[in-house]
Scaffold this active site. Structure first.
Site, PDB file in Angstrom:
ATOM      1  N   LYS A 190      66.365  -1.923 -17.651  1.00 27.35           N
ATOM      2  CA  LYS A 190      65.743  -2.081 -16.331  1.00 27.35           C
ATOM      3  C   LYS A 190      64.350  -1.472 -16.387  1.00 27.35           C
ATOM      4  CE  LYS A 190      68.574   0.066 -13.648  1.00 27.35           C
ATOM      5  NZ  LYS A 190      69.443   0.690 -12.647  1.00 27.35           N
ATOM      6  N   SER A 221      76.494   1.601  -4.914  1.00 25.75           N
ATOM      7  CA  SER A 221      76.052   0.528  -4.007  1.00 25.75           C
ATOM      8  C   SER A 221      76.368  -0.847  -4.602  1.00 25.75           C
ATOM      9  CB  SER A 221      74.550   0.641  -3.773  1.00 25.75           C
ATOM     10  OG  SER A 221      73.863   0.352  -4.977  1.00 25.75           O
TER      11      SER A 221
HETATM   12  C1  R5P Z   1      73.832   5.620 -13.166  1.00 24.01           C
HETATM   13  O1  R5P Z   1      73.300   6.189 -14.111  1.00 24.01           O
HETATM   14  C2  R5P Z   1      75.280   5.293 -13.144  1.00 24.01           C
HETATM   15  O2  R5P Z   1      75.815   5.203 -14.433  1.00 24.01           O
HETATM   16  C3  R5P Z   1      75.527   4.008 -12.379  1.00 24.01           C
HETATM   17  O3  R5P Z   1      74.922   2.938 -13.076  1.00 24.01           O
HETATM   18  C4  R5P Z   1      74.981   4.072 -10.980  1.00 24.01           C
HETATM   19  O4  R5P Z   1      75.402   5.254 -10.341  1.00 24.01           O
HETATM   20  C5  R5P Z   1      75.445   2.862 -10.184  1.00 24.01           C
HETATM   21  O5  R5P Z   1      74.918   2.952  -8.903  1.00 24.01           O
HETATM   22  P1  R5P Z   1      74.741   1.662  -7.990  1.00 24.01           P
HETATM   23  O6  R5P Z   1      76.059   0.951  -7.975  1.00 24.01           O
HETATM   24  O7  R5P Z   1      74.370   2.229  -6.642  1.00 24.01           O
HETATM   25  O8  R5P Z   1      73.647   0.829  -8.567  1.00 24.01           O
END
Ligand code: R5P
Length: 310
Positions: A190, A221
């Site tokens: 990303k 989320s």
């Molecule tokens: C981040 O480093 C975690 O491993 C997850 O990718 C993240 O917490 C996912 O969050 P969301 O579902 O809000 O994108």
């Protein structure tokens, strides 16, 4: 040995108790009118090896306080050893200072748990392995990989599968899964090319025609997952499914995942699934009570925990 459950995930605690063939100890956790938490352990725990099962999931602060107060009650009741069994360790994402004058809340929570009376900690798929080092007491971090690999083998044709890490931070975890199911690995990178511009999802690896399996520790989320699924499908993936250990699923996450191009999201029950999760068309829950139960049994009997993952 005694098992005590907080209120965050009663169903999981009962499933662990069934695996261990030990009833949950009677413990009253209730609220005063002003919402302060009150705990009363209703049976003798003097000299006992006590395991307190409580995920610090939403409402994270209430569940954390419950855990701390239960351990305080147990310590004052002369329990011999207290293990905080925290299947989902909340606040784990705040494991470093993202900027000046910000906290490291994961370390603060580790201090609180220790200070409240925990002698050991047992958890699963910590967001970052180094959080183990935030505790100066033994901390066992279990891995969901064997459970998830088994589920993948039962539900997918492995021939065309590819494991995908949805961000660069999750590569080690995804690689462990890829190794276990003997599948190749790709990574979603990303990037925001310039400030103010929208994120670009670069895929490292050729996913065209592949059945892609995203693997991560947390879905909150659902943004990370749904955006990764779009990027993979746009690059020619045949299908996308996802395996995530901790289904935080806050706000409109369930609706977002239901409307996404994800064929199926599989989560564990480290966090108690809501009704919306259980009735979602493309979300399935795979249980982890046996893994936790077995780890508790090994800790109580002083057997190896790491050999669970050989
Ligand atoms: C981040 O480093 C975690 O491993 C997850 O990718 C993240 O917490 C996912 O969050 P969301 O579902 O809000 O994108």
């Amino acid at each position: 040995m005694k098992l005590v459950a907080g209120n965050s995930n009663r169903a999981l605690a009962e499933a662990i108790a069934t695996y261990l063939e030990i009833p949950l100890a009677k413990c009253l956790v209730r609220r005063f009118a002003d919402q302060e938490i009150f705990v009363e352990v209703m049976e003798n725990v003097r000299g006992e090896d006590v395991f307190v099962i409580q995920s610090t999931s939403a409402p994270a602060n209430d569940h954390l306080m419950e855990l701390l107060i239960i351990m305080d009650a147990l310590r004052r009741a002369s329990a011999r050893r207290i293990t905080a069994v925290i299947p989902y360790f909340g606040y784990a994402r705040q494991d470093r200072k993202p900027g000046p004058r910000t906290p490291i809340s994961a370390k603060l929570v580790a201090n609180l748990i220790t200070e409240a009376g925990a002698d050991r900690v047992l958890t699963i798929d910590l967001h970052a392995g180094q959080i183990q080092g935030f505790f100066d007491i033994p901390t066992d971090n279990l891995y969901s990989v064997p459970t998830i690999a088994r589920d993948i083998k039962e539900h997918h044709d492995l021939k065309n599968c590819m494991v995908i890490s949805p961000d660069v931070g999750g590569v080690v975890r995804a690689r462990a899964l890829a190794k276990r199911i003997d599948a190749p690995l790709a990574i979603v990178d990303k990037r925001r090319e310039r400030p103010g511009e929208s994120e670009v999802m670069n895929i490292i690896g050729d996913v065209s025609g592949r059945h892609c399996i995203l693997f991560d520790d947390i879905v909150d989320s659902g943004g990370t997952l749904c955006n990764a699924a779009d990027a993979l499908m746009d690059k020619g993936a045949a299908s996308v499914s996802a395996y995530i250990t901790h289904g935080v699923l806050s706000g409109g996450a369930v609706a977002r995942i239901t409307a996404s191009r994800i064929g199926e999201l599989v989560i564990t029950d480290s966090i108690q699934p809501t009704e919306a999760v259980l009735s979602a068309r493309n979300i399935r829950v795979t249980p982890i009570a046996n893994l936790i139960g077995e780890a508790i049994s090994r800790i109580a009997n002083e057997h190896s925990v790491s050999s669970l993952f050989d």
